[in-house]
Design a protein around this motif. Sequence first.
Motif, PDB file in Angstrom:
ATOM      1  N   TYR A 133     -17.221  12.663   8.405  1.00  0.00           N
ATOM      2  CA  TYR A 133     -17.142  12.132   7.046  1.00  0.00           C
ATOM      3  C   TYR A 133     -16.326  10.846   7.015  1.00  0.00           C
ATOM      4  O   TYR A 133     -15.578  10.532   7.958  1.00  0.00           O
ATOM      5  CB  TYR A 133     -16.517  13.166   6.101  1.00  0.00           C
ATOM      6  N   GLU A 134     -16.481  10.118   5.925  1.00  0.00           N
ATOM      7  CA  GLU A 134     -15.704   8.891   5.709  1.00  0.00           C
ATOM      8  C   GLU A 134     -14.459   9.222   4.902  1.00  0.00           C
ATOM      9  O   GLU A 134     -14.535   9.888   3.865  1.00  0.00           O
ATOM     10  CB  GLU A 134     -16.547   7.853   4.973  1.00  0.00           C
ATOM     11  N   HIS A 135     -13.327   8.751   5.400  1.00  0.00           N
ATOM     12  CA  HIS A 135     -12.051   8.968   4.706  1.00  0.00           C
ATOM     13  C   HIS A 135     -11.586   7.635   4.126  1.00  0.00           C
ATOM     14  O   HIS A 135     -11.514   6.631   4.843  1.00  0.00           O
ATOM     15  CB  HIS A 135     -11.008   9.511   5.678  1.00  0.00           C
ATOM     16  N   HIS A 136     -11.291   7.646   2.838  1.00  0.00           N
ATOM     17  CA  HIS A 136     -10.856   6.417   2.165  1.00  0.00           C
ATOM     18  C   HIS A 136      -9.386   6.537   1.771  1.00  0.00           C
ATOM     19  O   HIS A 136      -8.952   7.573   1.263  1.00  0.00           O
ATOM     20  CB  HIS A 136     -11.698   6.172   0.898  1.00  0.00           C
ATOM     21  N   GLU A 137      -8.642   5.506   2.010  1.00  0.00           N
ATOM     22  CA  GLU A 137      -7.258   5.453   1.555  1.00  0.00           C
ATOM     23  C   GLU A 137      -6.908   4.001   1.225  1.00  0.00           C
ATOM     24  O   GLU A 137      -7.504   3.057   1.756  1.00  0.00           O
ATOM     25  CB  GLU A 137      -6.309   6.013   2.610  1.00  0.00           C
ATOM     26  N   TYR A 138      -5.932   3.861   0.340  1.00  0.00           N
ATOM     27  CA  TYR A 138      -5.533   2.534  -0.122  1.00  0.00           C
ATOM     28  C   TYR A 138      -4.150   2.202   0.421  1.00  0.00           C
ATOM     29  O   TYR A 138      -3.192   2.965   0.259  1.00  0.00           O
ATOM     30  CB  TYR A 138      -5.536   2.482  -1.652  1.00  0.00           C
ATOM     31  N   ARG A 150      -8.610  -1.113   0.227  1.00  0.00           N
ATOM     32  CA  ARG A 150      -9.243   0.160   0.581  1.00  0.00           C
ATOM     33  C   ARG A 150      -9.615   0.145   2.058  1.00  0.00           C
ATOM     34  O   ARG A 150     -10.298  -0.754   2.538  1.00  0.00           O
ATOM     35  CB  ARG A 150     -10.488   0.368  -0.268  1.00  0.00           C
ATOM     36  N   HIS A 151      -9.151   1.180   2.773  1.00  0.00           N
ATOM     37  CA  HIS A 151      -9.429   1.310   4.197  1.00  0.00           C
ATOM     38  C   HIS A 151     -10.290   2.555   4.412  1.00  0.00           C
ATOM     39  O   HIS A 151      -9.978   3.633   3.905  1.00  0.00           O
ATOM     40  CB  HIS A 151      -8.127   1.419   4.991  1.00  0.00           C
ATOM     41  N   THR A 152     -11.360   2.381   5.164  1.00  0.00           N
ATOM     42  CA  THR A 152     -12.297   3.484   5.417  1.00  0.00           C
ATOM     43  C   THR A 152     -12.339   3.786   6.906  1.00  0.00           C
ATOM     44  O   THR A 152     -12.522   2.887   7.734  1.00  0.00           O
ATOM     45  CB  THR A 152     -13.707   3.132   4.930  1.00  0.00           C
ATOM     46  N   THR A 153     -12.140   5.048   7.245  1.00  0.00           N
ATOM     47  CA  THR A 153     -12.246   5.502   8.633  1.00  0.00           C
ATOM     48  C   THR A 153     -13.197   6.692   8.706  1.00  0.00           C
ATOM     49  O   THR A 153     -13.371   7.426   7.727  1.00  0.00           O
ATOM     50  CB  THR A 153     -10.873   5.919   9.194  1.00  0.00           C
ATOM     51  N   THR A 154     -13.824   6.870   9.862  1.00  0.00           N
ATOM     52  CA  THR A 154     -14.695   8.017  10.084  1.00  0.00           C
ATOM     53  C   THR A 154     -13.906   9.104  10.794  1.00  0.00           C
ATOM     54  O   THR A 154     -13.295   8.861  11.838  1.00  0.00           O
ATOM     55  CB  THR A 154     -15.914   7.621  10.933  1.00  0.00           C
ATOM     56  N   ASN A 158     -19.636  11.239   0.858  1.00  0.00           N
ATOM     57  CA  ASN A 158     -18.863  10.677   1.971  1.00  0.00           C
ATOM     58  C   ASN A 158     -19.129  11.424   3.282  1.00  0.00           C
ATOM     59  O   ASN A 158     -18.626  11.033   4.332  1.00  0.00           O
ATOM     60  CB  ASN A 158     -17.361  10.712   1.652  1.00  0.00           C
TER      61      ASN A 158
END
Length: 241
Positions: free
Chosen positions: A82-87, A92-96, A158
Amino acid sequence: MIAPVVVFVIGLGLLGWGFFRQRKRDVMDATPTLTCAEIAAGAQPVTCEVKGAATPGPRGAVRAPFSGHECVWYRAKVTVRYEHHEYRDGKRHTTTRERTVHDDTCPVPFGVQDGTGQILVLHEGASLDGASQSVERYEPAGQNVNLFGLNLRVNFSNVKGHRYQEWIVPPGQPMYVLGAAGVQDRQLTMRRPDGSPFIISAISEEQLSKRLRIEMYIGYIGGGVVIAGGLIWLAIKALHG
């Protein structure tokens, strides 16, 4: 100072892993191999090794959940990607990432037949070395949509997909088992011993011992190199401090 601490923790972890590999191998070398007939003739429970072919237990063979293959033991695992979103810093930073959502082993005991009799292995969720992988499949999330003649994959969540893995032990598979053996309810059984590794393997004792030896060296050498590197790092920082 956080980075050197992490390095030392990794190094100690590798050394510990190497130590447990060595301990497991030493236990194998020190444990006698007995036949089912010899175990049955003994008056007291004994920690020993048994070698033979896997056979279904009293409940019969089971079906692996993903492949449907007939077996005496299985492990089924599902991992979600899944894609993990954090600010951070207003961006906004997106990691798998991946997370295990299902990891199940067959609860049914199986037997090991060595020509002189059969012993029931009460594995109770214990790990099993060398099982054959019967399923390795990744399924992307979403649905296929035909748009103006084009096949598109549409996904509004996600979740990117699921990975399905399965390992099995088919009937007749040569087995090596080390544990506490005795007679329970007129049935030869083998279970987890007190204070000793419980080893269930679908590869031979010789192959398993060789693999443990390699892993032991990897742990000791890798741990030593990592810790030495950490000490050198600290020394360089102190000299330039």
